[in-house]
Write an enzyme that holds these catalytic residues in place. Sequence first.
Site, PDB file in Angstrom:
ATOM      1  CE1 TYR A  79     -10.597  10.024  -8.232  1.00 15.97           C
ATOM      2  CE2 TYR A  79     -12.028  10.983  -9.904  1.00 15.97           C
ATOM      3  CZ  TYR A  79     -10.849  10.350  -9.551  1.00 15.97           C
ATOM      4  OH  TYR A  79      -9.927  10.060 -10.519  1.00 15.97           O
ATOM      5  CG  ASP A 123      -2.060   0.926   1.144  1.00 17.63           C
ATOM      6  OD1 ASP A 123      -1.849   2.110   0.820  1.00 17.63           O
ATOM      7  OD2 ASP A 123      -3.200   0.472   1.395  1.00 17.63           O
TER       8      ASP A 123
END
Length: 357
Positions: free
Chosen positions: A181, A57
């Site tokens: 977003y 990640d």
Amino acid sequence: MDVLLTGGAGFIGSAVASRLLADGHAVRVLDALLPAVHPGGPDRVDLPEGVEFVHGDVRDEAVVERALDGVDAVCHQAAMVGLGLDLGDAPDYVACNDLGTAVLLAAMDRAGVHDLVLAGSMVVYGEGRYRCPEHGDVAPGPRVVAELDAGRFEPPCPHCGAALAPWLTTEDAPADPRNVYAATKLAQEHLAAAWARACGGRVLTLRYHNVYGPGMPRDTPYAGVASLFRSALARGEAPAVFEDGRQRRDFVHVGDVAAANSAALRALAGRPPGSARAFNVGSGEVRTVGEMAAALARAHGGPAPVVTGRYRLGDVRHVTADSSRLRAELGWRPEVGFAAGMAAFAVAPLRGDGQSE
């Protein structure tokens, strides 16, 4: 050049990986393989031969530091994409997109890696550019639920209420993110610019317009509209077109987006330290969402699209790209036209649930 490509196992990232390899770069991919995009996990990762893969990640400092070892530049594609389902997605978007970018930038500074190509998005503009016959260039206000419910989708002039003419959007247009977003993508740009100024870095941001092509994720609310239409056709269903289908967009093929990333990497060496510059990445062809749905349905041999009149409040009406800066400064040209690209995409495989077509 040795390049770290974050998110390189995804739809756009894998196309970028292939292009960078073809152009002679050594590519190391760092990808978390989030289940929403990669339900098969590490065993189902399909990357070009020659790519070094690191499963991890971008928010994990230790993993990022290892991935940066020996790297000359970073191509940062990793992000949670799409509008999401509701505001409850906001923490995940901020964590993946903004915290992840901050961790990466801090690690790049410690590693002495100062060249970055950032995957941006046209969503930072909100609505595109509009012109009123009386008031010139104007920014329409927020969309009104009552107007949308009545099927009035075109934004009026905020000063006189007249009909507006949509125009191409340039990179100097004011930012106006209209969903979570979009806000996180704008924050990524600001973080990268601050990093460049503080560390002597060089950033080129590529603001993608509506990217489509083979390998798009199947049947997910986070996918782009092209994938949703293509998935419906694969199920034998008619594509469901929101609003009246006349929303204007610029659909750009993923192969052309990959070529833009390669061009940006080449151009970084000529940029001054501490600089950040953004480029629209679009095909230069203005098309409507309805046109795209119809083109896919014809090429796939499926049912004709159905215009539903439904809407999502976080969507924008019109946004199309002026990509002349990218063409002039980086020498990039799109190679895949709308007709040929949609015809190929209509029968291309999608990724997602392990099915093949």
